[in-house]
Scaffold this motif. Structure first.
Motif, PDB file in Angstrom:
ATOM      1  N   GLY A  30      17.831  21.910 -48.797  1.00  0.00           N
ATOM      2  CA  GLY A  30      19.138  22.240 -49.138  1.00  0.00           C
ATOM      3  C   GLY A  30      20.362  21.563 -48.342  1.00  0.00           C
ATOM      4  N   THR A  31      19.944  20.720 -47.494  1.00  0.00           N
ATOM      5  CA  THR A  31      20.999  20.074 -46.771  1.00  0.00           C
ATOM      6  C   THR A  31      21.393  18.764 -47.384  1.00  0.00           C
ATOM      7  OG1 THR A  31      19.277  19.066 -45.307  1.00  0.00           O
ATOM      8  CG2 THR A  31      20.422  20.936 -44.543  1.00  0.00           C
ATOM      9  N   SER A  32      22.494  18.295 -47.007  1.00  0.00           N
ATOM     10  CA  SER A  32      23.054  17.017 -47.633  1.00  0.00           C
ATOM     11  C   SER A  32      22.438  15.922 -47.065  1.00  0.00           C
ATOM     12  CB  SER A  32      24.636  16.969 -47.518  1.00  0.00           C
ATOM     13  OG  SER A  32      24.919  16.887 -46.253  1.00  0.00           O
ATOM     14  N   VAL A  33      21.904  15.937 -46.104  1.00  0.00           N
ATOM     15  CA  VAL A  33      21.234  14.621 -45.312  1.00  0.00           C
ATOM     16  C   VAL A  33      20.139  14.086 -46.302  1.00  0.00           C
ATOM     17  CG1 VAL A  33      19.638  15.961 -43.968  1.00  0.00           C
ATOM     18  CG2 VAL A  33      20.428  13.790 -43.159  1.00  0.00           C
ATOM     19  N   LEU A  34      19.590  15.012 -47.049  1.00  0.00           N
ATOM     20  CA  LEU A  34      18.463  14.615 -47.902  1.00  0.00           C
ATOM     21  C   LEU A  34      18.806  13.503 -49.139  1.00  0.00           C
ATOM     22  CD1 LEU A  34      16.964  18.328 -48.803  1.00  0.00           C
ATOM     23  CD2 LEU A  34      16.514  16.616 -47.105  1.00  0.00           C
ATOM     24  N   TRP A  35      20.253  13.631 -49.397  1.00  0.00           N
ATOM     25  CA  TRP A  35      20.448  12.477 -50.510  1.00  0.00           C
ATOM     26  C   TRP A  35      21.224  11.345 -49.971  1.00  0.00           C
ATOM     27  CZ3 TRP A  35      17.623  14.955 -53.736  1.00  0.00           C
ATOM     28  CH2 TRP A  35      17.645  16.401 -53.513  1.00  0.00           C
ATOM     29  N   ILE A  36      21.202  11.056 -48.563  1.00  0.00           N
ATOM     30  CA  ILE A  36      21.753  10.065 -47.907  1.00  0.00           C
ATOM     31  C   ILE A  36      20.730   8.881 -48.328  1.00  0.00           C
ATOM     32  CG2 ILE A  36      22.010   8.855 -45.723  1.00  0.00           C
ATOM     33  CD1 ILE A  36      23.459  11.342 -44.791  1.00  0.00           C
ATOM     34  N   ASP A  37      21.434   7.590 -48.661  1.00  0.00           N
ATOM     35  CA  ASP A  37      20.742   6.294 -48.790  1.00  0.00           C
ATOM     36  C   ASP A  37      21.373   5.218 -48.024  1.00  0.00           C
ATOM     37  OD1 ASP A  37      22.104   5.934 -52.281  1.00  0.00           O
ATOM     38  OD2 ASP A  37      22.936   5.922 -50.224  1.00  0.00           O
ATOM     39  N   GLU A  38      22.347   5.726 -47.350  1.00  0.00           N
ATOM     40  CA  GLU A  38      22.817   4.315 -46.487  1.00  0.00           C
ATOM     41  C   GLU A  38      22.460   4.602 -44.923  1.00  0.00           C
ATOM     42  OE1 GLU A  38      23.723   1.932 -49.379  1.00  0.00           O
ATOM     43  OE2 GLU A  38      24.572   1.698 -47.112  1.00  0.00           O
ATOM     44  N   GLU A  39      23.283   5.616 -44.351  1.00  0.00           N
ATOM     45  CA  GLU A  39      23.162   6.061 -42.770  1.00  0.00           C
ATOM     46  C   GLU A  39      21.733   5.881 -42.402  1.00  0.00           C
ATOM     47  OE1 GLU A  39      26.884   8.256 -44.398  1.00  0.00           O
ATOM     48  OE2 GLU A  39      25.027   7.579 -45.208  1.00  0.00           O
ATOM     49  N   LEU A  40      21.540   5.647 -41.253  1.00  0.00           N
ATOM     50  CA  LEU A  40      20.138   5.591 -40.533  1.00  0.00           C
ATOM     51  C   LEU A  40      20.076   6.952 -39.752  1.00  0.00           C
ATOM     52  CD1 LEU A  40      20.001   2.063 -39.039  1.00  0.00           C
ATOM     53  CD2 LEU A  40      19.327   2.665 -41.581  1.00  0.00           C
ATOM     54  N   LEU A  60      22.736  23.409 -39.672  1.00  0.00           N
ATOM     55  CA  LEU A  60      21.895  24.372 -40.191  1.00  0.00           C
ATOM     56  C   LEU A  60      22.643  25.660 -40.365  1.00  0.00           C
ATOM     57  CD1 LEU A  60      18.645  23.130 -38.300  1.00  0.00           C
ATOM     58  CD2 LEU A  60      19.493  22.563 -40.597  1.00  0.00           C
ATOM     59  N   GLN A  61      22.908  26.104 -41.435  1.00  0.00           N
ATOM     60  CA  GLN A  61      23.833  27.198 -41.848  1.00  0.00           C
ATOM     61  C   GLN A  61      23.178  28.450 -41.253  1.00  0.00           C
ATOM     62  OE1 GLN A  61      26.175  25.841 -44.572  1.00  0.00           O
ATOM     63  NE2 GLN A  61      27.549  27.695 -43.618  1.00  0.00           N
ATOM     64  N   ASP A  62      22.018  28.577 -41.575  1.00  0.00           N
ATOM     65  CA  ASP A  62      21.426  30.033 -41.315  1.00  0.00           C
ATOM     66  C   ASP A  62      21.137  30.193 -39.763  1.00  0.00           C
ATOM     67  OD1 ASP A  62      17.719  29.052 -41.425  1.00  0.00           O
ATOM     68  OD2 ASP A  62      19.617  27.942 -41.320  1.00  0.00           O
ATOM     69  N   LYS A  63      21.114  29.090 -39.018  1.00  0.00           N
ATOM     70  CA  LYS A  63      20.649  29.049 -37.717  1.00  0.00           C
ATOM     71  C   LYS A  63      22.178  28.843 -36.546  1.00  0.00           C
ATOM     72  CE  LYS A  63      15.908  27.717 -37.642  1.00  0.00           C
ATOM     73  NZ  LYS A  63      15.768  26.851 -38.865  1.00  0.00           N
ATOM     74  N   ALA A  64      23.095  28.532 -37.746  1.00  0.00           N
ATOM     75  CA  ALA A  64      24.213  28.165 -37.112  1.00  0.00           C
ATOM     76  C   ALA A  64      24.264  27.139 -35.846  1.00  0.00           C
ATOM     77  CB  ALA A  64      25.310  29.276 -36.492  1.00  0.00           C
ATOM     78  N   ASP A  82      10.226  18.009 -55.715  1.00  0.00           N
ATOM     79  CA  ASP A  82      11.309  18.774 -55.455  1.00  0.00           C
ATOM     80  C   ASP A  82      11.814  18.641 -54.246  1.00  0.00           C
ATOM     81  OD1 ASP A  82      12.605  22.173 -56.515  1.00  0.00           O
ATOM     82  OD2 ASP A  82      13.655  20.646 -55.185  1.00  0.00           O
ATOM     83  N   ILE A  83      12.501  17.588 -53.944  1.00  0.00           N
ATOM     84  CA  ILE A  83      13.107  17.039 -52.572  1.00  0.00           C
ATOM     85  C   ILE A  83      13.789  18.353 -51.968  1.00  0.00           C
ATOM     86  CG2 ILE A  83      14.549  15.278 -51.270  1.00  0.00           C
ATOM     87  CD1 ILE A  83      12.170  14.099 -52.558  1.00  0.00           C
ATOM     88  N   ALA A  84      14.739  19.044 -52.671  1.00  0.00           N
ATOM     89  CA  ALA A  84      15.697  19.906 -52.047  1.00  0.00           C
ATOM     90  C   ALA A  84      14.645  20.833 -51.636  1.00  0.00           C
ATOM     91  CB  ALA A  84      16.620  20.576 -53.465  1.00  0.00           C
ATOM     92  N   LYS A  85      13.672  21.246 -52.257  1.00  0.00           N
ATOM     93  CA  LYS A  85      12.823  22.469 -51.683  1.00  0.00           C
ATOM     94  C   LYS A  85      11.897  21.944 -50.723  1.00  0.00           C
ATOM     95  CE  LYS A  85      11.087  25.498 -54.695  1.00  0.00           C
ATOM     96  NZ  LYS A  85      10.564  25.963 -55.956  1.00  0.00           N
ATOM     97  N   TYR A  86      11.192  20.859 -50.770  1.00  0.00           N
ATOM     98  CA  TYR A  86      10.201  20.173 -50.050  1.00  0.00           C
ATOM     99  C   TYR A  86      10.689  18.778 -49.348  1.00  0.00           C
ATOM    100  CZ  TYR A  86       8.221  23.642 -53.220  1.00  0.00           C
ATOM    101  OH  TYR A  86       7.813  24.622 -54.094  1.00  0.00           O
ATOM    102  N   PRO A  87      11.694  18.685 -48.513  1.00  0.00           N
ATOM    103  CA  PRO A  87      12.022  17.491 -47.830  1.00  0.00           C
ATOM    104  C   PRO A  87      11.121  16.688 -47.584  1.00  0.00           C
ATOM    105  CG  PRO A  87      13.524  19.314 -47.089  1.00  0.00           C
ATOM    106  CD  PRO A  87      12.179  19.968 -47.841  1.00  0.00           C
ATOM    107  N   ALA A  88      10.012  17.099 -46.895  1.00  0.00           N
ATOM    108  CA  ALA A  88       8.883  16.073 -46.690  1.00  0.00           C
ATOM    109  C   ALA A  88       8.387  15.272 -47.632  1.00  0.00           C
ATOM    110  CB  ALA A  88       7.846  16.789 -45.896  1.00  0.00           C
ATOM    111  N   GLN A  89       8.724  15.651 -48.779  1.00  0.00           N
ATOM    112  CA  GLN A  89       8.227  14.635 -49.912  1.00  0.00           C
ATOM    113  C   GLN A  89       9.128  13.330 -50.189  1.00  0.00           C
ATOM    114  OE1 GLN A  89       8.771  17.221 -53.604  1.00  0.00           O
ATOM    115  NE2 GLN A  89       6.716  17.963 -53.459  1.00  0.00           N
ATOM    116  N   LEU A  90      10.274  13.439 -49.283  1.00  0.00           N
ATOM    117  CA  LEU A  90      10.895  12.177 -49.331  1.00  0.00           C
ATOM    118  C   LEU A  90      10.435  11.086 -48.336  1.00  0.00           C
ATOM    119  CD1 LEU A  90      14.464  13.471 -48.185  1.00  0.00           C
ATOM    120  CD2 LEU A  90      14.027  12.208 -49.862  1.00  0.00           C
ATOM    121  N   ILE A  91       9.470  11.337 -47.827  1.00  0.00           N
ATOM    122  CA  ILE A  91       8.687  10.468 -46.916  1.00  0.00           C
ATOM    123  C   ILE A  91       7.619   9.555 -47.497  1.00  0.00           C
ATOM    124  CG2 ILE A  91       7.465   9.916 -44.571  1.00  0.00           C
ATOM    125  CD1 ILE A  91      10.350  11.395 -44.417  1.00  0.00           C
TER     126      ILE A  91
END
Ligand SMILES: O=C(O)[C@H](O)[C@@H](O)[C@H](O)[C@H](O)COP(=O)(O)O
Length: 239
Positions: A151-161, A167-171, A210-219
């Motif tokens: 659910g974090t926006s970093v998942l959709w980044i395709d430029e920055e390294l 992390l909202q829940d942990k502040a 489902d990248i938003a739910k399972y971000p490790a699928q991005l790898i």
């Protein structure tokens, strides 16, 4: 992708240590140096301690190794949550690694500046394409990796390294390599063990895309090799 399943965590750690040594020596032989990004959290601690042990410490020319971090908690380097501090105690100090070979995230800056500064540090180190010889990753119970959290926006980044992640829940903030950077690597290896990871492993490897739910699928390395080093407990829900 190669899935390596071991009887228990210790066997997985011995296996990934041997793999680390093999990748390091190949890189040093080919390019004169080994650029590695370390994972954080608790899983890699025993791996680092094993690499620094009398049994293995002479297997690598450590003066040719350059250490980066896949992610860092936004805390001081002497804070107990610091990934740098864990690696320092388990690996860098026992091996007397020179500070010039360790690239820390500058968590003294504000989060966005810390991310930008780390990205510049990586780009300067590699001169051209930032292609790590090895990136070690862990897996959270929620299927995050590095600090690529659901659910974090970093998942959709395709430029920055590198990006700051709130992390909202942990502040709290994290500073993380992005998927585009991680996927440039020649070799990517997950070290994950224990029952608590079984659901996440199943979702990432066998679940719906489902990248938003399972971000490790991005790898998914562009040209490189991806391996998982897991134990039977973490593999227990796989088909
Ligand atoms: O900074 C971190 O915490 C990590 O980089 C993170 O991605 C970690 O690898 C997973 O959360 C697994 O953590 P454990 O190894 O502690 O289970």
């Amino acid at each position: 992708m190669k899935l390596n399943i071991f009887k228990d965590a210790d066997e997985a750690i011995v296996a990934i240590a041997d793999y680390f040594i093999a990748v390091a020596n190949e890189a040093i032989q080919q390019n004169g140096r080994f650029n590695v990004s370390l994972s954080g959290g608790s899983s890699p601690k025993k791996l680092f301690e094993l690499l620094a042990s009398d049994a293995l410490k002479n297997k690598i020319a450590w003066e040719k190794v350059y250490f980066f971090f896949g992610d860092e908690r936004y805390v001081a380097h002497d804070h107990p949550d610091s990934n740098y501090l864990m690696a320092y105690k388990a690996l860098f100090a026992p091996l007397s690694i020179s500070e010039s070979q360790i690239f820390k995230v500058d968590t003294g800056l504000d989060p966005a500046s810390a991310a930008l500064s780390y990205e510049k540090c990586i780009s300067q180190h590699f001169k051209d394409e930032p292609v790590f010889d090895l990136i070690l990753l862990g897996l959270g119970d929620d299927a995050h990796t590095a600090s690529l959290f659901p659910g974090t926006s970093v998942l959709w980044i395709d430029e920055e390294l590198v990006k700051d992640v709130y992390l909202q829940d942990k502040a709290v903030y994290r500073i993380s390599m992005t998927a585009p950077l991680i996927n440039k690597a020649k070799n990517i290896a997950f070290l994950t063990f224990g029952n608590a990871k079984a659901d996440a492993i199943k979702s990432v490897l066998e679940g719906e895309k489902d990248i938003a739910k399972y971000p490790a699928q991005l790898i998914n390395p562009v040209n490189g090799d991806l391996q998982w080093f897991i134990d039977e407990a973490a593999a227990s829900k796989l088909k």
